[in-house]
Design a protein around this motif. Sequence first.
Motif, PDB file in Angstrom:
ATOM      1  N   ARG A  97       9.711  13.701   0.724  1.00 32.43           N
ATOM      2  CA  ARG A  97       9.644  14.684   1.552  1.00 32.43           C
ATOM      3  C   ARG A  97      10.569  14.450   2.739  1.00 32.43           C
ATOM      4  O   ARG A  97      10.993  15.693   3.322  1.00 32.43           O
ATOM      5  N   ARG A  98      10.670  13.514   3.432  1.00 29.58           N
ATOM      6  CA  ARG A  98      11.541  13.526   4.616  1.00 29.58           C
ATOM      7  C   ARG A  98      13.044  13.887   4.268  1.00 29.58           C
ATOM      8  O   ARG A  98      13.647  14.302   4.961  1.00 29.58           O
ATOM      9  N   GLN A  99      13.597  13.351   2.902  1.00 32.11           N
ATOM     10  CA  GLN A  99      14.843  13.698   2.580  1.00 32.11           C
ATOM     11  C   GLN A  99      15.042  15.232   2.412  1.00 32.11           C
ATOM     12  O   GLN A  99      16.125  15.777   2.795  1.00 32.11           O
ATOM     13  N   LYS A 100      14.149  15.877   1.706  1.00 32.40           N
ATOM     14  CA  LYS A 100      13.964  17.146   1.570  1.00 32.40           C
ATOM     15  C   LYS A 100      14.066  17.870   2.898  1.00 32.40           C
ATOM     16  O   LYS A 100      14.915  18.830   2.936  1.00 32.40           O
ATOM     17  N   ASP A 101      13.284  17.544   3.790  1.00 31.29           N
ATOM     18  CA  ASP A 101      13.474  18.288   5.229  1.00 31.29           C
ATOM     19  C   ASP A 101      14.629  18.199   5.768  1.00 31.29           C
ATOM     20  O   ASP A 101      15.179  18.855   6.318  1.00 31.29           O
ATOM     21  N   ASN A 111       0.832  -1.211   0.081  1.00 29.17           N
ATOM     22  CA  ASN A 111      -0.168  -0.218  -0.028  1.00 29.17           C
ATOM     23  C   ASN A 111       0.977   1.151   0.100  1.00 29.17           C
ATOM     24  O   ASN A 111       0.396   2.433   0.092  1.00 29.17           O
ATOM     25  N   LYS A 112       2.367   1.001  -0.237  1.00 30.98           N
ATOM     26  CA  LYS A 112       3.148   2.135  -0.198  1.00 30.98           C
ATOM     27  C   LYS A 112       2.966   3.100   0.904  1.00 30.98           C
ATOM     28  O   LYS A 112       2.701   4.409   0.691  1.00 30.98           O
ATOM     29  N   LEU A 113       2.856   2.623   2.222  1.00 33.22           N
ATOM     30  CA  LEU A 113       2.899   3.244   3.337  1.00 33.22           C
ATOM     31  C   LEU A 113       4.063   3.701   4.113  1.00 33.22           C
ATOM     32  O   LEU A 113       5.215   2.839   3.903  1.00 33.22           O
ATOM     33  N   GLY A 114       4.191   4.674   5.005  1.00 28.93           N
ATOM     34  CA  GLY A 114       5.481   4.948   5.598  1.00 28.93           C
ATOM     35  C   GLY A 114       6.661   5.150   4.902  1.00 28.93           C
ATOM     36  O   GLY A 114       6.714   5.608   3.735  1.00 28.93           O
ATOM     37  N   ARG A 115       7.752   4.261   5.244  1.00 29.09           N
ATOM     38  CA  ARG A 115       8.976   4.456   4.524  1.00 29.09           C
ATOM     39  C   ARG A 115       8.923   3.833   3.070  1.00 29.09           C
ATOM     40  O   ARG A 115      10.050   3.857   2.240  1.00 29.09           O
ATOM     41  N   PHE A 116       7.614   3.050   2.707  1.00 33.21           N
ATOM     42  CA  PHE A 116       7.553   2.580   1.389  1.00 33.21           C
ATOM     43  C   PHE A 116       6.793   3.537   0.532  1.00 33.21           C
ATOM     44  O   PHE A 116       6.444   3.113  -0.656  1.00 33.21           O
ATOM     45  N   ASP A 117       6.691   4.559   0.930  1.00 34.10           N
ATOM     46  CA  ASP A 117       5.960   5.570   0.190  1.00 34.10           C
ATOM     47  C   ASP A 117       6.946   6.641  -0.376  1.00 34.10           C
ATOM     48  O   ASP A 117       7.632   7.150   0.411  1.00 34.10           O
TER      49      ASP A 117
END
Length: 248
Positions: free
Chosen positions: A142-146, A130-136
Motif C-alpha cells: 500500500r505504501r509503495q502504491k501511494d 506478527n507481520k506488523l509495520g514494515r514487515f506487513d
Amino acid sequence: MSEGGFQVITQSVVNVRVTSNVNTFGSERRFQKDLTIADLKNKIELLTGASSGTMKLSLNDKDNKRVCQLDNDAALLGSYPIEDNMIVHVEDNSLIIGEYEDVSRVEKYEMAEEDYSKRTDSVRSFKERNKLGRFDPEEQARRQKDAQQKEEEEKKRLEGMKIGDRCEVQITGQPKRRGTVMYFGDTEFKPGLWVGVKYDEPHGKNDGSVNGKQYFTCQAKYGGFVKPLNVEVGDFPEEDFGLSDEEM
C-alpha cells in the motif's frame, strides 16, 4: 493528664519534602523523629547524590523560609522544631548543580545491527513474527502504491510548469506565498522532485543554493525549494500591499 501535670505526646514520624542544590527535583519522604542528624544525612545521601560528609542541612517552613540549621550530627531530628510539610534543604558545594541529571555524560550502550537482528525478544522480532509495520507485506504494498501515485502526480504537476511562471505556494500551517518558478527537477540535497521558487518577499530560506550548489540565483532569504504538489502556477501577479503609485 498524668500526676505530675500535662504530658505532651507528638507523632513519632514526620512528612517532609527534601530538596537540594544538586538536582532540580524534590521528593516527599517520611522520617522517624528519633533519627540523629548524622543518620538523616546518610538517608538523604541516597536520595540526592550529595555526600553526607560535605552536605549542610537547613529546615525551611512550607513557604521555603529558613527556620534553622540542622547542624548537630548527634542531635535527634525531633529535637528541632520540625513539622509535617516542612522542607529539608540540602546544600553540597562540592558538586555541580545538575551533575546527576546530565544524561549526555552517561555512556550509552549500542548494540551492533547484526546482534540486534538475531534477538528473539526484541520489538523488531515481535513485528516480524506478527507481520506488523514494515514487515506487513500488504502495508508495504500500500505504501509503495501511494508513493508511486504521489510521484506520478508530482511529474504531472511539473509538466505544466516552465521557468519564469508565476506561482503561489501553499504549505500546511503557513500563509500562501507568491513568487516565480526558477527551477524544477531533481536535487542533490534530498531525493525526489523539487521546485525552486524566488519569492516576492524575503520569506524564503536561501539564495537559490543549498549545500554549496547553486540551482538558481536570487537575493538571500528570497529563495526556497518546495514539493511540486505545494506549488500552483497561474495568474498570480505580484502583490502591491495597498501602496499607490505615489508611495514606496
